[in-house]
Motif scaffolding. Structure first.
Motif, short mmCIF file in Angstrom:
data_model
loop_
_atom_site.label_atom_id
_atom_site.label_comp_id
_atom_site.label_asym_id
_atom_site.label_seq_id
_atom_site.Cartn_x
_atom_site.Cartn_y
_atom_site.Cartn_z
N SER A 496 -33.39 -107.72 20.48
CA SER A 496 -32.87 -106.67 21.35
C SER A 496 -32.95 -107.02 22.82
O SER A 496 -32.06 -106.68 23.60
CB SER A 496 -33.60 -105.35 21.08
N ARG A 497 -34.00 -107.73 23.23
CA ARG A 497 -34.13 -108.04 24.66
C ARG A 497 -33.18 -109.16 25.09
O ARG A 497 -32.76 -109.20 26.24
CB ARG A 497 -35.58 -108.40 25.01
N SER A 498 -32.86 -110.08 24.21
CA SER A 498 -31.89 -111.10 24.59
C SER A 498 -30.53 -110.46 24.81
O SER A 498 -29.79 -110.84 25.72
CB SER A 498 -31.81 -112.20 23.53
N ALA A 499 -30.20 -109.47 23.97
CA ALA A 499 -28.95 -108.75 24.17
C ALA A 499 -29.02 -107.88 25.43
O ALA A 499 -28.07 -107.81 26.21
CB ALA A 499 -28.65 -107.88 22.95
N GLY A 500 -30.16 -107.25 25.65
CA GLY A 500 -30.30 -106.35 26.78
C GLY A 500 -30.42 -107.04 28.12
O GLY A 500 -30.27 -106.39 29.17
N LEU A 501 -30.72 -108.33 28.15
CA LEU A 501 -30.88 -109.05 29.41
C LEU A 501 -29.76 -110.07 29.65
O LEU A 501 -29.90 -110.95 30.50
CB LEU A 501 -32.24 -109.77 29.42
N ASN A 502 -28.67 -109.93 28.94
CA ASN A 502 -27.53 -110.82 29.10
C ASN A 502 -26.72 -110.37 30.32
O ASN A 502 -25.94 -109.42 30.25
CB ASN A 502 -26.67 -110.80 27.84
N SER A 503 -26.89 -111.05 31.44
CA SER A 503 -26.26 -110.63 32.69
C SER A 503 -24.74 -110.78 32.67
O SER A 503 -24.05 -110.25 33.54
CB SER A 503 -26.83 -111.43 33.86
N ASP A 504 -24.20 -111.49 31.67
CA ASP A 504 -22.74 -111.65 31.58
C ASP A 504 -22.04 -110.36 31.16
O ASP A 504 -20.83 -110.23 31.36
CB ASP A 504 -22.38 -112.76 30.58
N VAL A 505 -22.78 -109.44 30.56
CA VAL A 505 -22.12 -108.26 30.01
C VAL A 505 -22.63 -106.95 30.61
O VAL A 505 -22.11 -105.88 30.28
CB VAL A 505 -22.30 -108.21 28.48
N TRP A 506 -23.60 -107.02 31.51
CA TRP A 506 -24.16 -105.80 32.09
C TRP A 506 -23.77 -105.68 33.57
O TRP A 506 -23.62 -106.68 34.27
CB TRP A 506 -25.69 -105.79 31.99
#
Length: 652
Positions: A496-506
């Motif tokens: 979950s944190r790898s998805a939540g810290l992906n700066s390309d999509v946030w």
């Protein structure tokens, strides 16, 4: 460490004596810390071990050359020196080989290739010790090495766990499929953490029918033994959905308000509360448990909250230690929870009928609480393989799921809001306006839970503070993910944190007002008219698909187009984030209680913000507590630093 790597290059292909003779005592503490010792350990045992090993190496370097010439060790120190040097050599060879293999896997252009494996020092064991000891730091290094586009694996003893971080592949985790299963992970958790008896495990292990009314093709499971289907049916009928979520949330808020008023420690004057986190979690646990399971369980077992949090403290140990004799305190805490739940079950059955779940029956009663709990009891008793111990383990799991993530996340919501005076003022103003404008229209509980900013605060806290792994097993054929191939029988995970810290999509703010993904930003989930996220490729729905059904679009820069300030009102939105915002799983497998978790956290925040002044005692401005990585990968992480939990508060 640099001198060790330099020596590897210098003596590559040369004799063993040359390699080992050049390693000095100054190198060993660095290497031994990586191999044997917990990161950052600084106790007396560690210091003495360092000194002993350094002494062995300094005395043994000269001996190594003699040993290679046929001389036998003559002292215990020489034997120890030889062992240390051989261990170092084995580890250096292992890290070199696995490092080369990883690099070759990443650079290869062939299709159907195996994902790279994170290089490791210890043969056979692989990365299992850092994973169990400080998995949060290990996963941080893992993501730094491979990024978000390359699936990669961790060797955990005899098991390999592959992580998939590319958002386009996330949907494979979010829908039931005959090719994807969660049995081994689920069974391990149930047996070790929940205490499910061995004789009941085949019920879960052999259920290959899926969660839909129609079983998967080829399934021969008896209808009454379709445990996954029964779970999903009860949850979607009595827990999920706006009606059930709102009803449960309103009951929770009323109970919380009552409990706060009745608490002796709540006073009109300022007082110091040394452990505000403990106060908050006990308040929330009692309110949520009564709202879900009825009032009799707390009357019958006054120390249930204490028993539960003692058990929760030991959950990481239960996950990592499958043998009772290695962790007797942890298993004793688990047994106490099971005994509590069995006592409640016996008492409730003697005074209530759990089969009453028809529309005309009460939505809530004091013995079994909600229809959801009663429906679970009904299908539990219809299954012959489930005895009192198995039913108790199921409800330990229910209370665990209903409490742990939402309560720990609520603490982080409190911390972020009460340490930001401007944000706290906005929260109080929103609550005041809702109170004035929602009379006769909708309940305050619902209006608060649906406010854009309050929703964004909660969502941002879950994005940052939940570190869980959505795990599956690859069944049937090898799993193809683009040019990568995951072998059959492997385990794959979405972190979950790898998805939540992906700066390309946030959203990350602007050049003048940056908000990196590593930091809390209350407005990250707010979207203005005509604004698009990096994860979106369009702002309309021409294909008619729901967000969770649509493939992940290619990323593009965030391009906000704002109207005049007087009319610009943001909305809360997770559009385009279904594959990266996954604190509650996703798709058809999303947690059915996620709406209640949101209402629970937001209304707890608002009740305290409106009625109390709370001053969190932090060392310096901008400081925040560390997350307790020991609870990785169990979901929401509690605070590790005790200083932040101390607070002073007074009735407003």
């Amino acid at each position: 460490m640099a001198s060790i790597l330099t020596y590897l290059k210098t003596y590559a292909g040369k004799d063993l004596g040359g390699l080992m003779g050049g390693l000095g005592a100054k190198d060993l503490p660095i290497l031994s810390a990586s191999l044997f010792l917990p990161h950052g350990a600084a106790n007396t045992y560690t210091v003495n071990l360092y000194q002993l090993v350094c002494l062995c190496l300094s005395q043994g370097n000269a001996f190594i050359g003699r040993a290679l010439n046929g001389l036998k060790p003559s002292t215990a120190l020489e034997w120890l020196a030889l062992l240390v040097c051989l261990t170092m050599l084995t580890s250096l060879i292992t890290i070199s080989i696995t490092g080369i293999q990883s690099a070759l896997a990443v650079s290869s252009s062939k299709s159907g290739k195996r994902p790279p494996m994170l290089p490791y020092w210890i043969p056979i064991a692989g990365s299992i010790y850092p994973f169990l000891g400080d998995g949060l730091s290990l996963m941080r290094r893992f993501m730094q090495k491979y990024g978000y586009k390359v699936p990669a694996g961790l060797k955990l003893g005899t098991t390999t766990l592959y992580f998939v971080s590319d958002p386009q592949f996330a949907p494979i985790f979010f829908k039931p499929s005959p090719q994807m299963g969660a049995n081994p992970v689920l069974l391990y958790f149930m047996q070790n953490v929940l205490g499910t008896p061995r004789r009941a495990l085949p019920l879960y292990a052999e259920d290959n029918s899926g969660g839909h009314p129609t079983p998967f093709p080829g399934s021969c499971v008896e209808p009454e033994n379709r445990i996954r289907f029964h779970h999903m049916q009860a949850a979607h009928k009595f827990l999920a959905g706006s009606h059930n979520g709102i009803q449960l949330s309103e009951r929770y808020t009323d109970i919380l308000r009552r409990n706060i008023s009745a608490n002796d420690t709540v006073q009109d004057d300022w007082i110091d509360y040394p452990d505000f986190y403990a106060f908050l979690r006990d308040m929330m646990f009692s309110a949520s448990t009564e709202a879900l399971c009825g009032s009799e369980i707390l009357r019958l077992i006054p120390n249930l909250a204490q028993d539960f949090w003692t058990y929760d403290d030991h959950v990481p140990t239960l996950m990592k230690t499958p043998y009772r004799w290695l962790a007797p305190k942890a298993y004793k805490a688990r047994d106490k929870m099971l005994d509590d739940i069995k006592l409640w079950h016996e008492h409730a059955k003697a005074h209530s009928d759990f089969t009453k779940i028809d529309p005309q029956d009460p939505d809530w009663e004091p013995y079994f609480g909600t229809k959801y709990v009663r429906a679970r009891q009904k299908f539990f008793h219809d299954i012959k393989m489930m005895d009192a111990n198995a039913r108790a383990a199921e409800d330990v799991g229910l209370i665990f799921a209903a409490s742990v993530n939402s309560i720990k996340v609520t603490f982080w919501v409190f911390f972020e809001v009460f340490t930001r005076p401007a944000l706290l003022a906005r929260v109080r103003e929103i609550a005041r306006l809702i109170h004035e404008s929602s009379e006769g229209k909708e309940s305050h509980t619902v209006a608060r839970g649906n406010d854009p900013l309050l929703q964004s605060i909660f969502a941002e806290a879950t994005r940052l503070r939940i570190a869980g792994i959505i795990g599956r097993e690859v069944l049937g054929n090898d799993l193809t993910l683009g040019k990568w191939s995951i072998p059959k029988g492997s385990f794959i995970g979405l972190y979950s944190r790898s998805a939540g810290l992906n700066s390309d999509v946030w959203k990350t703010g602007t050049a003048d007002d940056p908000h990196p993904v590593e930091a809390f930003w209350a407005e990250r989930f707010l979207v203005y008219p005509k604004e698009t996220r990096p994860s979106e490729s369009r702002s309309s729905d021409p294909d008619g698909l729901k967000d969770e059904q649509r493939p992940h679009p290619k990323s593009r820069p965030c391009t906000p187009v704002l109207p005049e300030k007087s009319s610009a009102k943001p909305i809360f939105s997770t559009r385009g984030l279904n594959n990266v915002y996954v604190p509650f799983n996703g798709g058809t497998l999303a947690c059915p209680g996620r709406q209640f978790a949101r209402y629970e956290a937001i209304n707890t925040l608002v009740e305290f913000a409106l009625n109390f002044d709370i001053e969190c005692k932090v060392p310096t401005t901008g400081w925040e507590p560390r997350m307790n990585g020991g609870f990785f990968p169990m979901g929401s992480l509690p605070p590790l630093d005790e200083g932040i939990i101390e607070a002073a508060y007074a009735s407003d």
